[in-house]
Design an enzyme around this catalytic site. Structure first.
Site, PDB file in Angstrom:
ATOM      1  N   PHE A 462      47.463  42.127  44.480  1.00 50.96           N
ATOM      2  CA  PHE A 462      47.879  42.816  45.705  1.00 50.96           C
ATOM      3  C   PHE A 462      49.041  42.110  46.395  1.00 50.96           C
ATOM      4  O   PHE A 462      49.154  42.153  47.625  1.00 50.96           O
ATOM      5  CB  PHE A 462      46.708  42.964  46.692  1.00 50.96           C
ATOM      6  CG  PHE A 462      45.384  43.260  46.043  1.00 50.96           C
ATOM      7  CD1 PHE A 462      45.154  44.486  45.436  1.00 50.96           C
ATOM      8  CD2 PHE A 462      44.370  42.316  46.019  1.00 50.96           C
ATOM      9  CE1 PHE A 462      43.924  44.771  44.833  1.00 50.96           C
ATOM     10  CE2 PHE A 462      43.143  42.589  45.415  1.00 50.96           C
ATOM     11  CZ  PHE A 462      42.919  43.820  44.822  1.00 50.96           C
ATOM     12  N   HIS A 463      49.954  41.502  45.621  1.00 53.81           N
ATOM     13  CA  HIS A 463      51.038  40.713  46.206  1.00 53.81           C
ATOM     14  C   HIS A 463      52.420  41.180  45.732  1.00 53.81           C
ATOM     15  O   HIS A 463      53.222  40.368  45.270  1.00 53.81           O
ATOM     16  CB  HIS A 463      50.870  39.228  45.839  1.00 53.81           C
ATOM     17  CG  HIS A 463      49.618  38.608  46.351  1.00 53.81           C
ATOM     18  ND1 HIS A 463      49.096  37.435  45.832  1.00 53.81           N
ATOM     19  CD2 HIS A 463      48.774  38.975  47.347  1.00 53.81           C
ATOM     20  CE1 HIS A 463      47.991  37.120  46.477  1.00 53.81           C
ATOM     21  NE2 HIS A 463      47.769  38.039  47.401  1.00 53.81           N
ATOM     22  N   PRO A 464      52.773  42.469  45.843  1.00 54.97           N
ATOM     23  CA  PRO A 464      54.090  42.908  45.362  1.00 54.97           C
ATOM     24  C   PRO A 464      55.216  42.413  46.261  1.00 54.97           C
ATOM     25  O   PRO A 464      55.105  42.418  47.489  1.00 54.97           O
ATOM     26  CB  PRO A 464      53.973  44.432  45.401  1.00 54.97           C
ATOM     27  CG  PRO A 464      52.989  44.708  46.495  1.00 54.97           C
ATOM     28  CD  PRO A 464      51.987  43.585  46.399  1.00 54.97           C
TER      29      PRO A 464
END
Length: 533
Positions: A462-464
């Site tokens: 969940f770290h774009p």
């Protein structure tokens, strides 16, 4: 109220972490009028504020619920990509882990041309945001809007994991934002009295009491409007007819690493050939959407005869949370973990582990009917890069997202090393004592089986980031190249994904951007903080 002809000084798109910070900081000046546009609605659902309930938010109305294109290195799998569609954005859905990244990350940004973004430059903004319950010191601060606290769950399975990690030879680290990242320990969290402290809670809700802030929730940004090279507002659709929300000073895009590039490309800012193929005008030919990065994670799951987080949503535990701010419902699920080097020769950590006192499988979407626990590595400093592109000129169409996870051999080697490390922890006495059997684990510890498991079981962390990177799409002041009065402030401007969870860096970047926009001086550095260089 906004309507045709309404004009503000600043128009911000996206009430996620960065948008909440900017709305709050810019409206500290009572003479500045700010409009904040958000496609989602209020952060009222109780699952948002109860930390342990966040997995129940996935694939609901508060989640954009994106997917990747078929990922070639993952056997053509499409991965789920949750993002917050609600006030607070993904800070209203995340696991609340407060990690800043490694100081070397920011120094590398600066060396590559992101002037003003070295560790020395950004540390004061981390500190300005923070209200750490441990108190102030060279590494932490008090008095900021964002409450940072130690976890209150302290689940026995998390403690067993930490003991097992120490038995495997990994040192205990009491503070991943302190002198070193390396080692294992519990994560500090963005929680207040055991409840989620999202960017909406910390920044936006207090600011909404100001008359110079207008929130346009349930409103979709269609495109940035230009007069010549100057951004003059945002065309929106919501209740009533589509109309223009005008900006006298600046338009600021805070829609995140997937949606900010979509909005720029719909507005004619992006790769010229791709825009022309879509029948869109080309205002600035820039590599918008290129360079996408993320942390790819693979979790191993074991059964246990201990009480996990399964079944903790009881009236008794709810009362404990509400009245005393403690109990299992305060768990952020990813309670503990650590940072590691895949080989002694490495100067910096390249693996991060997250541990959950629950079964977490099938990208967090799989059914859970028995007690278990899980942990696993992510590729902390990935080499692989992906891209975000338009699917069509329709502004309501989801973007085309290709992460290209594990497409580079270095990343494959890293995830294999990380899984082997995770299995070594599982083999220690403290882990074996509470494990009754495997639930979802590799077939063996061979390189081939570990890589096969990573391809089949891995997911986004969940770290774009990095789709409008400084130096490629934006300048160091976060202004979009080739345009006027248009800025990007979110994780898309990061030149590379930092070594750690990304919410704290996004809040830092927005704090810094607020000063860049206002022409303010950086917060003063103390002598102790200077000594951290």
């Amino acid at each position: 109220m906004s309507g045709p002809g309404t004009t503000y000084d600043y128009v911000i798109v996206g009430a996620g972490s960065a948008g909440c910070v900017l709305a709050a900081r810019l409206t500290e000046d009572p003479d500045v009028r700010v409009a904040l546009i958000e496609a989602g609605g209020p952060d009222a659902a109780q699952e948002i504020h109860i930390p342990a309930a966040f997995p129940a938010l996935l694939k609901t109305a508060v989640d954009w619920d994106f997917d990747t294109e078929p990922e070639p290195a993952l056997g053509g799998r499409r991965l789920n990509l949750p993002r917050g569609r609600v006030l607070g954005g993904s800070s209203s859905l995340n696991a609340m882990i407060y990690v800043r990244g490694n100081p070397a990350d920011y120094d590398a940004w600066a060396r590559a041309g992101a002037e003003g973004w070295s560790w020395r430059d950004v540390l004061p903004y981390f500190l300005r945001a923070e209200d750490n319950e441990r108190g102030a010191g060279p590494h932490h601060a008090t008095g900021g809007p964002l409450t940072v606290s130690d976890g209150r769950s302290n689940h026995p399975l998390a403690q067993a994991f930490l003991r097992a990690a120490e038995e495997a030879g990994h040192p205990r680290n009491p503070d991943f934002n302190g002198p070193t990242q390396l080692g294992v320990g519990p994560y500090q969290l963005t929680q207040r009295n055991g409840l989620r402290c999202s960017a909406a809670v910390a920044y936006l809700h207090p600011a909404l009491e100001r008359p110079n802030l207008t929130l346009l929730a349930g409103t979709t940004a269609l495109r940035v409007a230009f007069e010549g090279e100057r951004a003059v507002g945002v065309e929106v659709a919501g209740t009533g007819a589509p109309h223009l929300v005008r900006a006298e000073r600046e338009v600021i895009l805070c829609a995140g690493a997937y949606l900010t590039p979509r909005l720029l490309m719909l507005s004619g800012v992006g790769p010229a050939a791709a825009l022309t193929a879509m029948g869109l005008p080309v205002r600035a030919d820039l590599p918008v959407g290129q360079g996408l990065q993320d942390h790819y994670m693979a979790l191993i799951n074991f059964r246990t005869d201990q009480q996990s987080l399964l079944g903790v949503a009881t009236e008794e535990n709810a009362a404990l949370l509400q009245t005393q701010g403690r109990g299992p419902l305060t768990s952020n699920v990813g309670e503990a973990g650590g940072f590691f080097k895949s080989s002694p020769e490495r100067q910096l950590p390249d693996i991060q582990l997250h541990m959950a006192p629950a079964i977490f499988h099938q990208e967090g979407l799989g059914p859970v009917s028995e007690h278990g626990w899980s942990w696993g590595p992510c590729v902390l400093a990935p080499v692989s890069r992906g891209a975000v592109a338009l699917r069509s000129p329709d502004p309501t169409a989801a973007p085309r997202i290709a992460h290209r996870y594990l497409s580079e051999p270095e990343d494959r080697d890293c995830i294999v090393a990380g899984l082997r490390l995770a299995l070594e922890i599982a083999a220690q006495p403290s882990a074996r004592a509470v494990t009754t059997g495997p639930f979802d684990v590799p077939d063996s510890d061979s390189d081939a089986d570990l890589l096969a498991f990573a391809r089949q079981a891995g997911q986004t962390l969940f770290h774009p980031t990095s789709t409008c990177a400084i130096g490629a799409v934006t300048d160091p002041a976060l202004r979009v190249l080739g345009t006027e009065a248009l800025r990007v402030v979110d994780a898309s401007v990061f030149p590379a994904v930092p070594r750690g969870n990304t919410n704290a860096p996004v809040i830092m970047a927005a704090e810094k951007a607020a000063d860049l926009i206002r022409g303010a001086q950086s917060p003063e550095k103390t002598q102790d903080q200077e000594a951290l260089r």
